[in-house]
Scaffold this active site. Structure first.
Site, PDB file in Angstrom:
ATOM      1  N   LYS A 112       0.838  -1.218   0.000  1.00 35.34           N
ATOM      2  CA  LYS A 112       0.000   0.000   0.000  1.00 35.34           C
ATOM      3  C   LYS A 112       0.872   1.267   0.000  1.00 35.34           C
ATOM      4  O   LYS A 112       0.631   2.187  -0.776  1.00 35.34           O
ATOM      5  CB  LYS A 112      -0.913   0.019   1.246  1.00 35.34           C
ATOM      6  N   ARG A 162      -9.784   0.658   8.655  1.00 35.14           N
ATOM      7  CA  ARG A 162      -9.211  -0.655   8.902  1.00 35.14           C
ATOM      8  C   ARG A 162     -10.188  -1.551   9.654  1.00 35.14           C
ATOM      9  O   ARG A 162      -9.868  -2.686   9.981  1.00 35.14           O
ATOM     10  CB  ARG A 162      -7.969  -0.453   9.749  1.00 35.14           C
ATOM     11  N   ARG A 203      11.745  -5.536   4.927  1.00 34.90           N
ATOM     12  CA  ARG A 203      11.555  -4.087   4.738  1.00 34.90           C
ATOM     13  C   ARG A 203      12.534  -3.271   5.588  1.00 34.90           C
ATOM     14  O   ARG A 203      12.777  -3.578   6.739  1.00 34.90           O
ATOM     15  CB  ARG A 203      10.124  -3.699   5.114  1.00 34.90           C
ATOM     16  N   ARG A 221      11.357  -1.618  11.170  1.00 31.74           N
ATOM     17  CA  ARG A 221      10.257  -1.328  12.095  1.00 31.74           C
ATOM     18  C   ARG A 221      10.153  -2.438  13.136  1.00 31.74           C
ATOM     19  O   ARG A 221      10.306  -3.606  12.798  1.00 31.74           O
ATOM     20  CB  ARG A 221       8.920  -1.241  11.306  1.00 31.74           C
ATOM     21  N   ARG A 281      -0.122  -9.164  13.610  1.00 33.07           N
ATOM     22  CA  ARG A 281      -0.680  -8.204  12.645  1.00 33.07           C
ATOM     23  C   ARG A 281      -1.553  -8.916  11.609  1.00 33.07           C
ATOM     24  O   ARG A 281      -2.618  -8.431  11.228  1.00 33.07           O
ATOM     25  CB  ARG A 281       0.449  -7.445  11.937  1.00 33.07           C
TER      26      ARG A 281
END
Ligand code: AP5
Length: 212
Positions: A13, A87, A126, A159, A170
């Protein structure tokens, strides 16, 4: 066209939103980025949100909806991309009220779809620039110099919620609380599904087709 871009964690996203901003001049609002900024500033809201985010849980609706409305009401009136908001179904309903009050409308809710196995790979790899927030991936989109941002020379970090133990929470939160948005937007005739697998620019071409 105004869009909601949604899908599981790591689906792309943020990556696709950055391209939509750069190439089509859209306005990008990401509640994840807004919350991380609040955490960095150690504002009361940030301190409240941090404990949920570090565990991989959703921040309560009351906090997120207020934050979103405050920022959205001051944003430029160009076409928008909402990334990570709504969300939950109750956030989607709140969004309808906010849009109505601001006399704006939602064109489409675009669901980015990727195989679950890919998501864990993308998330654990990431890396983000501490200075300008550019997003990299050690496997799929590495920076030219290890650990250093190509754009500004800032240091890259991982992160906390991209650690494997948190990713599972998550994904579970996504399944239970966010995935019902598909049926919600389908029922009101706004859902569009875009395949989120393949090269980043290939996906961007698919997205461009639907947001025009
Ligand atoms: P948020 O920051 O929104 O996290 P997320 O939804 O989990 O999404 P991500 O940012 O992890 O992934 P992405 O889809 O943007 O993927 P990206 O493009 O970076 O939210 C974080 C937390 O904040 C939540 O857990 C929650 O606690 C809280 N929160 C936020 N909004 C909330 C709300 N509305 N309500 C309640 N709580 C809220 O890509 C991922 C990686 O893959 C990158 O390394 C990238 O380079 C790579 N990649 C991208 N595309 C490709 C591709 N095509 N092929 C290979 N690799 C790719």
């Amino acid at each position: 066209m105004n869009i909601v871009l949604f899908g599981p964690p790591g689906v792309g996203k943020g990556t696709q939103s950055a391209l939509l901003v750069e190439k089509l001049g859209m306005v990008h609002i990401s509640t994840g980025d807004l919350l991380r900024e609040a955490v960095k500033r150690q504002s009361p809201l940030g301190l409240q949100a941090k404990s949920y985010m570090d565990k991989g849980e959703l921040v309560p609706d009351t906090i997120v909806i207020g934050l979103f409305e405050e920022v959205f009401s001051k944003s430029d009136k160009k076409d928008f991309i909402l990334d990570g908001f709504p969300r939950t179904v109750s956030q989607a309903k709140a969004l309808e009220g906010i849009l109505e009050r601001m006399r704006r409308n939602l064109g489409k809710a675009v669901f980015l779809e990727v195989d679950y196995g890919q998501l864990v790979y993308r998330l654990t790899g990431r890396r983000i620039c501490r200075n300008c927030n550019s997003v990299y991936n050690i496997t799929f989109k590495p920076s030219r110099k290890d650990g250093i941002c190509d754009q500004c020379g800032g240091v890259l970090y991982q992160r906390k919620d991209d650690e494997e133990s948190v990713i599972n929470t998550r994904l579970k939160a996504y399944e239970e609380e966010t995935s019902p948005l598909k049926a919600y937007y389908q029922a009101i005739g706004k859902l569009t599904i875009v395949k989120g697998e393949g090269e980043i620019y290939e996906i961007f071409d698919r997205l461009k087709e639907v947001v025009h």
